[in-house]
Write a protein that holds these residues in place. Structure first.
Motif, PDB file in Angstrom:
ATOM      1  N   CYS A 342       0.858  -1.186   0.000  1.00 38.83           N
ATOM      2  CA  CYS A 342       0.000   0.000   0.000  1.00 38.83           C
ATOM      3  C   CYS A 342       0.893   1.236   0.000  1.00 38.83           C
ATOM      4  O   CYS A 342       1.804   1.353   0.823  1.00 38.83           O
ATOM      5  CB  CYS A 342      -0.887  -0.013   1.243  1.00 38.83           C
ATOM      6  N   CYS A 345       0.028   3.324   3.666  1.00 36.95           N
ATOM      7  CA  CYS A 345       0.437   2.848   4.993  1.00 36.95           C
ATOM      8  C   CYS A 345       1.552   1.792   4.949  1.00 36.95           C
ATOM      9  O   CYS A 345       2.098   1.432   5.984  1.00 36.95           O
ATOM     10  CB  CYS A 345      -0.770   2.307   5.765  1.00 36.95           C
ATOM     11  N   CYS A 361      -6.307  -1.513   0.047  1.00 40.21           N
ATOM     12  CA  CYS A 361      -5.498  -1.921   1.195  1.00 40.21           C
ATOM     13  C   CYS A 361      -6.389  -2.509   2.285  1.00 40.21           C
ATOM     14  O   CYS A 361      -7.380  -1.905   2.684  1.00 40.21           O
ATOM     15  CB  CYS A 361      -4.720  -0.723   1.731  1.00 40.21           C
ATOM     16  N   CYS A 364      -5.599  -0.110   5.767  1.00 40.61           N
ATOM     17  CA  CYS A 364      -6.106   1.263   5.918  1.00 40.61           C
ATOM     18  C   CYS A 364      -7.246   1.586   4.958  1.00 40.61           C
ATOM     19  O   CYS A 364      -7.717   2.708   4.907  1.00 40.61           O
ATOM     20  CB  CYS A 364      -4.980   2.280   5.766  1.00 40.61           C
ATOM     21  N   HIS A 366      -7.248   2.083   1.890  1.00 41.61           N
ATOM     22  CA  HIS A 366      -6.911   2.989   0.790  1.00 41.61           C
ATOM     23  C   HIS A 366      -7.235   2.320  -0.544  1.00 41.61           C
ATOM     24  O   HIS A 366      -6.826   1.191  -0.788  1.00 41.61           O
ATOM     25  CB  HIS A 366      -5.421   3.331   0.876  1.00 41.61           C
TER      26      HIS A 366
HETATM   27 ZN   LIG Z   1      -2.830   0.927   3.490  1.00 43.54          ZN
END
Ligand SMILES: [Zn+2]
Length: 409
Positions: A342, A345, A361, A364, A366
């Motif tokens: 990712c 993070c 992700c 997180c 994302h």
């Molecule tokens: Zn992430």
């Protein structure tokens, strides 16, 4: 800074000039095959190498025996022995590196890559018109060529070669360029993909071309027709030329695209970060070895073909020399995990990338286009390589290799 650049143009030959070119190319092929046979014998017998000066002495003997061998410029024939020398040097180097296939120099066949070099004395004469250039070739006289762009610098040597649609001349020139300096530091990471040719870390993308795919039906049709014809008959020859022309067309489209794409990226950035991809290994792996046959051979072959199709390796070379010319640099990073990590993070997992195009992700949440996420990771890797030097990358790569090596029991 002095660089070497080549400029290639289509020749406009008279029929007698064409005949002369055929003869010289044939004589060069003859010398290549004769010299290669001698070198091959010496190598197979006692692992010896015959030096090219020795071969040049043989050349003089052959010239005394064969009248037609005294027609081509001597330097063009000597050049063949020089080229053969280089081919053998490369072979020995690959042998030393214990390459799987060291590539022993091959014999040349008639009609395939017919060419010869004029190492010295090529100069330009006054142009006939805006579009027709004139070149003076020692011993052969004046040749006309279609001048599609200006020649830069001073001509070092020229190569005349036959493509399926005619004869071409390529001038190798020494060009002086002002020591370049990019105005501002602009760094970009790029991810090379199959669907999209290039994705930049700033979100810009370059779509690829697949000229092979677009012409494959046509090619298949001609290939089928060819198989029905009697080998070496006149109709067989006609179809063979058609097939060669399509291949040339495919090559030209690809090259043109790669030039444009590499210029676009090289001109707008001072540092380009790319993954070090071993295209050769990637294309080899589909078949696997006898002990370890490859899985999904057909699927991988399809992917491999599109990799080759888009010419990543050539792209890498173009970007490299264009960056050199414009005062920039290319930084290579380890391709490990760039598509699974990712970019926000740092969470790394296969599960993050459920599909080819989409990244999500699991840590997180994302969400991003998978190629863009990879390009951002590549850029980040590039920054760390620049910060801690190349040694860090080298040792990381070494560790990776050792980890991958199967343990022997
Ligand atoms: Zn992430």
């Amino acid at each position: 800074m002095i660089i070497q650049k080549s400029f290639k143009y289509e020749l406009r030959l008279t029929s007698s000039q064409e005949e002369a070119c055929c003869q010289i190319a044939g004589a060069c092929r003859f010398v290549w095959n004769k010299s290669l046979a001698l070198k091959k014998e010496a190598w197979e017998k006692d692992k010896k190498n015959i030096h090219r000066f020795e071969l040049d002495r043989f050349l003089t003997e052959w010239k005394n025996e064969l009248d037609w061998l005294s027609f081509p410029p001597s330097q063009s024939l000597q050049q063949v022995n020089k080229d053969l020398d280089v081919a053998f040097k490369n072979f020995f180097r690959r042998l030393k590196e214990k390459k799987e296939d060291p590539g022993f120099p091959k014999f040349k066949k008639k009609g395939r890559n017919d060419s010869f070099r004029i190492p010295q004395g090529v100069c330009l004469a006054d142009q006939l018109s805006k579009k027709v250039g004139v070149v003076k070739v020692p011993k052969l006289g004046k040749f006309f060529f279609t001048k599609t762009r200006e020649i830069e610098g001073s001509i070092k040597h020229a190569t005349i070669s036959r493509m399926c649609d005619g004869w071409y001349i390529s001038f190798n020139c020494k060009v002086e360029i002002i020591d370049p300096k990019k105005e501002k530091e602009l760094i970009v990471g790029i991810d090379r993909g199959v669907k999209r040719f290039v994705m930049c870390s700033d979100g810009k993308e370059i779509k690829g071309v697949s000229p092979f795919k677009r012409n494959s039906k046509k090619l298949a049709r001609f290939q089928k027709e060819l198989s029905k014809k009697k080998k070496f008959s006149s109709n067989w020859g006609k179809i063979k030329i058609k097939i060669k022309t399509i291949h040339l067309h495919i090559r030209n489209i690809r090259k043109d695209f790669l030039h444009k794409a590499s210029s676009q990226i090289a001109n707008s950035h001072s540092i380009i970060v790319m993954e070090k991809l071993q295209t050769k290994n990637m294309t080899k792996s589909a078949k696997g070895t006898i002990d370890n046959p490859g899985k999904n051979v057909t699927a991988k072959r399809g992917l491999n073909r599109s990799i080759l199709d888009q010419g990543w390796y050539m792209f890498q070379q173009f970007v490299e020399y264009k960056m050199l010319w414009t005062g920039g640099r290319v930084v290579y990073v380890n391709p490990r995990y760039t598509s699974q990590r990712c970019s926000v993070c740092g969470h790394t997992s296969k599960e993050n990338r459920k599909t080819q195009t989409f990244f999500c992700c699991l840590s997180c949440m994302h969400k991003e286009n998978a190629d863009l996420n990879a390009a951002k990771n590549i850029l980040a890797e590039g920054h760390s390589v620049l910060a801690c030097g190349v040694e860090a990358l080298a040792s990381a790569m070494k560790q990776e290799l050792q980890a991958r090596r199967p343990s022997t029991v």
